[in-house]
Design an enzyme around this catalytic site. Structure first.
Site, PDB file in Angstrom:
ATOM      1  N   ARG A  21      -0.054  15.562  12.051  1.00 47.46           N
ATOM      2  CA  ARG A  21       1.025  15.074  10.914  1.00 47.46           C
ATOM      3  C   ARG A  21       1.302  16.114  10.141  1.00 47.46           C
ATOM      4  NH1 ARG A  21      -1.962   9.619   8.897  1.00 47.46           N
ATOM      5  NH2 ARG A  21       0.382   9.068   7.940  1.00 47.46           N
ATOM      6  N   PRO A  22       2.148  16.866  10.273  1.00 50.95           N
ATOM      7  CA  PRO A  22       2.616  18.008   9.494  1.00 50.95           C
ATOM      8  C   PRO A  22       3.233  17.618   8.353  1.00 50.95           C
ATOM      9  CG  PRO A  22       4.093  17.784  11.485  1.00 50.95           C
ATOM     10  CD  PRO A  22       3.118  16.809  11.537  1.00 50.95           C
ATOM     11  N   ILE A  23       3.391  18.534   7.452  1.00 51.61           N
ATOM     12  CA  ILE A  23       4.045  18.313   5.965  1.00 51.61           C
ATOM     13  C   ILE A  23       5.182  19.470   6.099  1.00 51.61           C
ATOM     14  CG2 ILE A  23       2.225  16.864   4.915  1.00 51.61           C
ATOM     15  CD1 ILE A  23       1.633  19.405   3.422  1.00 51.61           C
ATOM     16  N   ASP A  24       5.678  20.225   6.732  1.00 51.16           N
ATOM     17  CA  ASP A  24       6.519  21.068   6.697  1.00 51.16           C
ATOM     18  C   ASP A  24       7.857  20.909   6.282  1.00 51.16           C
ATOM     19  OD1 ASP A  24       6.606  19.654   9.527  1.00 51.16           O
ATOM     20  OD2 ASP A  24       8.673  20.647   9.522  1.00 51.16           O
ATOM     21  N   GLN A  25       8.180  19.421   6.135  1.00 51.18           N
ATOM     22  CA  GLN A  25       9.485  19.117   5.761  1.00 51.18           C
ATOM     23  C   GLN A  25       9.242  18.810   4.057  1.00 51.18           C
ATOM     24  OE1 GLN A  25      12.568  18.742   7.343  1.00 51.18           O
ATOM     25  NE2 GLN A  25      11.042  19.854   8.822  1.00 51.18           N
ATOM     26  N   ILE A  38       7.280   7.450  16.889  1.00 48.80           N
ATOM     27  CA  ILE A  38       6.671   8.211  15.574  1.00 48.80           C
ATOM     28  C   ILE A  38       5.751   8.861  15.784  1.00 48.80           C
ATOM     29  CG2 ILE A  38       6.534   7.942  12.987  1.00 48.80           C
ATOM     30  CD1 ILE A  38       9.027   6.681  13.936  1.00 48.80           C
ATOM     31  N   ARG A  49      -9.003   0.624   3.177  1.00 48.31           N
ATOM     32  CA  ARG A  49      -8.069   1.304   2.822  1.00 48.31           C
ATOM     33  C   ARG A  49      -6.666   0.592   2.580  1.00 48.31           C
ATOM     34  NH1 ARG A  49      -6.605   6.041   5.860  1.00 48.31           N
ATOM     35  NH2 ARG A  49      -4.884   6.122   4.356  1.00 48.31           N
ATOM     36  N   ARG A  67      -4.296  10.045   2.791  1.00 49.04           N
ATOM     37  CA  ARG A  67      -2.765  10.834   3.358  1.00 49.04           C
ATOM     38  C   ARG A  67      -1.963  10.955   1.873  1.00 49.04           C
ATOM     39  NH1 ARG A  67      -1.209  14.305   6.774  1.00 49.04           N
ATOM     40  NH2 ARG A  67       1.041  14.145   7.017  1.00 49.04           N
ATOM     41  N   CYS A  89      -5.526   8.526   8.051  1.00 53.02           N
ATOM     42  CA  CYS A  89      -5.582   8.414   9.624  1.00 53.02           C
ATOM     43  C   CYS A  89      -5.374   9.473  10.478  1.00 53.02           C
ATOM     44  CB  CYS A  89      -4.809   7.134  10.019  1.00 53.02           C
ATOM     45  SG  CYS A  89      -5.277   5.668   8.943  1.00 53.02           S
ATOM     46  N   ASP A 140       3.393   1.108  12.100  1.00 56.15           N
ATOM     47  CA  ASP A 140       2.183   0.517  11.670  1.00 56.15           C
ATOM     48  C   ASP A 140       2.005  -0.902  12.171  1.00 56.15           C
ATOM     49  OD1 ASP A 140       2.219   3.002  10.231  1.00 56.15           O
ATOM     50  OD2 ASP A 140       3.136   1.838   8.233  1.00 56.15           O
ATOM     51  N   LYS A 188       0.813  -1.284   0.105  1.00 52.82           N
ATOM     52  CA  LYS A 188      -0.057  -0.299  -0.070  1.00 52.82           C
ATOM     53  C   LYS A 188       0.868   1.272   0.026  1.00 52.82           C
ATOM     54  CE  LYS A 188      -2.499   2.900   3.244  1.00 52.82           C
ATOM     55  NZ  LYS A 188      -1.429   3.564   3.987  1.00 52.82           N
ATOM     56  N   ASN A 189       1.815   1.413   1.072  1.00 48.44           N
ATOM     57  CA  ASN A 189       2.640   2.620   0.874  1.00 48.44           C
ATOM     58  C   ASN A 189       3.452   2.931  -0.092  1.00 48.44           C
ATOM     59  OD1 ASN A 189       1.045   3.408   3.195  1.00 48.44           O
ATOM     60  ND2 ASN A 189       2.757   2.629   4.897  1.00 48.44           N
TER      61      ASN A 189
END
Ligand code: EPU
Length: 428
Positions: A121-125, A326, A396, A92, A116, A304, A22-23
């Site tokens: 769950r930031p996306i700053d990077q 995490i 999902r 996501r 989820c 996970d 999936k990932n």
């Protein structure tokens, strides 16, 4: 709306075949945007995230054909259509559309990703990376606007080791001018898988799977054929199920190297495991020992698998402490496990499991994908019937879940929920 029912407490036996990861697939599908001719991906899992992403590529003009486990995407007529809402909010991985569309069109408008709820769950990077490559990034009313005159290679140090940011920066950088170096990159197998697809498309990437990735930008990428790696988290879930309930279970189409941390922990608990090239054979034991566990970035124990593993720990003798470094708040399964008679609690950012407990079937709700997996594991262990709602989360990430478990001898089925049950769920 449907619910999943499990009549638990019976040993499982036989073999189960693992689907494509999936990932990986959720990044591979957006990556095809970068090509200028059709890309075929083999080993597509039957999960709702795939359907959602396929639909998003169609919205921007892609021609997507899904034939059983093979998806062919023709990106020739795609355009940089804004995708501020709708399906992007449901998963996501829609954030990979940012890197891929920026890489091809030098502009994109993408709604903030869903997925989820595991705490912040930031996306700053991701954004730091896009900006370093020359993009202007703004957040307007819940959508990210990205625009660049041109993308130029840069040296980018990730302040947090992030799977998503590593892949997203790779996607944006493969068609940028010059060299990009990603330092402190994530090393998960899915990153290697995405780099393999991009390389087959003609990208120049070195070091994927290490913490320094070097990318020399190219002008065009072409179509190709790619086969997805097996899903290590799905495989891990079945290995845990086998350890919890299995007389003898063979998990097939797995790369045991990807699951060394899980296998080591299971052996520590007293589970008997044999591995070969692409198979793992598990026999459960009646004398499982409690173990402590800390999730870490790859090759550490995967976050996970933390939730499904906790359900297994309810069978072990003694006290286990599980800490997720995490996602410090990934413990929504704990209250549900308590309904099933587990002796578990959350304290100081860890879950504490005292065992062995005799789990009893109950009505429980999956609040996120892996919480759902943990309830499936618990339902298979428990005596009596377990009813799980919130299946949209489980769907999902687990391909053909009931078929695979039925193949191992489990009694598991779906039922339509009554209107009263739906109303009760909505009032929660
Ligand atoms: N983080 C930041 N800033 C960022 C990105 C991440 O602070 O810009 C933090 C996160 O908050 C988290 C840590 O860094 O604490 C790691 O996050 P990462 O970016 O690696 O996670 P992700 O890419 O959003 C993927 C998987 C998750 C999996 C994590 C960790 C996909 C689509 N999702 O998420 O999978 O838990 O990596 O391995 O690949 C799942 O399959 O159930 C799932 C949630």
């Amino acid at each position: 709306m449907e619910k999943l029912k499990i009549a638990g407490g019976y040993p499982l036996k036989g073999s189960v075949k693992i689907s494509g990861a999936k990932n990986s697939v959720v990044a591979l599908i957006p990556a095809t945007i970068l090509a200028d001719s059709p890309v075929t991906i083999e080993g597509i899992p039957n999960i709702s995230d795939v359907q959602m992403l396929g639909g998003l590529l169609e919205e921007i003009g892609g021609n997507v054909v899904l034939n059983d486990k093979e998806m062919t995407i023709d990106p020739t007529n795609m355009i940089s259509m804004p995708l501020p809402n709708g399906k992007v909010k449901k998963l996501r991985a829609s954030y990979y559309l940012m890197g891929a569309m920026l890489g091809r069109f030098k502009k994109a408008v993408i709604g903030l990703p869903g997925g989820c709820h595991l705490g912040p769950r930031p996306i700053d990077q991701h954004i730091k990376g896009f900006e370093a490559l020359g993009a202007q990034v703004t957040n307007e009313q819940g959508a990210i606007y990205l625009r660049a005159n041109e993308l130029r290679g840069a040296r980018i140090y990730l302040d947090v080791v992030s799977v998503g940011a590593t892949i997203n920066i790779m996607l944006a950088a493969v068609r940028a001018k010059g060299r990009t170096i990603i330092e402190n990159a994530a090393k998960e197998p899915e990153i290697i898988d995405v780099a393999t697809l991009l390389s087959s498309m003609g990208a120049k990437i070195k070091g994927a799977g290490t913490d320094v990735i070097r990318i020399d930008g190219v002008e065009h990428l072409r179509g190709c054929r790619h086969s997805i790696i097996p899903d290590r988290i799905e495989a891990g879930t079945y290995i845990i199920i086998a350890a919890a309930t299995g007389e003898q279970v063979l998990v097939d189409n797995v790369i045991p190297l990807h699951l060394e941390s899980l296998i080591a922990k299971l052996r520590e608990m007293g589970v008997s495991i044999e591995t070969s090239n692409d198979q793992v054979l598990i026999s459960s034991s009646n004398n499982l020992k409690a173990v402590d566990l800390k999730t870490l970035v790859y090759p550490g124990f995967p976050t996970d698998l933390q939730q499904p593993f906790t359900s297994l720990l309810t069978r072990a003798q003694g006290t286990s402490i599980v800490t997720d470094t995490i996602y410090g708040a990934r413990f929504k399964h704990i209250d549900e496990l308590r309904r099933m008679n587990a002796n578990v609690k959350v304290e100081g950012g860890s879950s504490i499991i005292s065992g062995p407990a005799r789990l009893q079937g109950a009505r429980v709700r999956a609040s996120d994908l892996r919480a759902g997996a943990s309830l499936v594991v618990a339902g298979l262990i428990a005596n009596g019937i377990t009813e799980i709602t919130g299946l949209e989360h489980i769907d999902r990430g687990y391909s053909h879940l009931e078929d695979k478990l039925s193949g191992l001898g489990a009694t598991i089925w779906r039922e339509k929920m009554t209107e009263e049950e739906i109303e009760q769920l909505q009032n929660l």
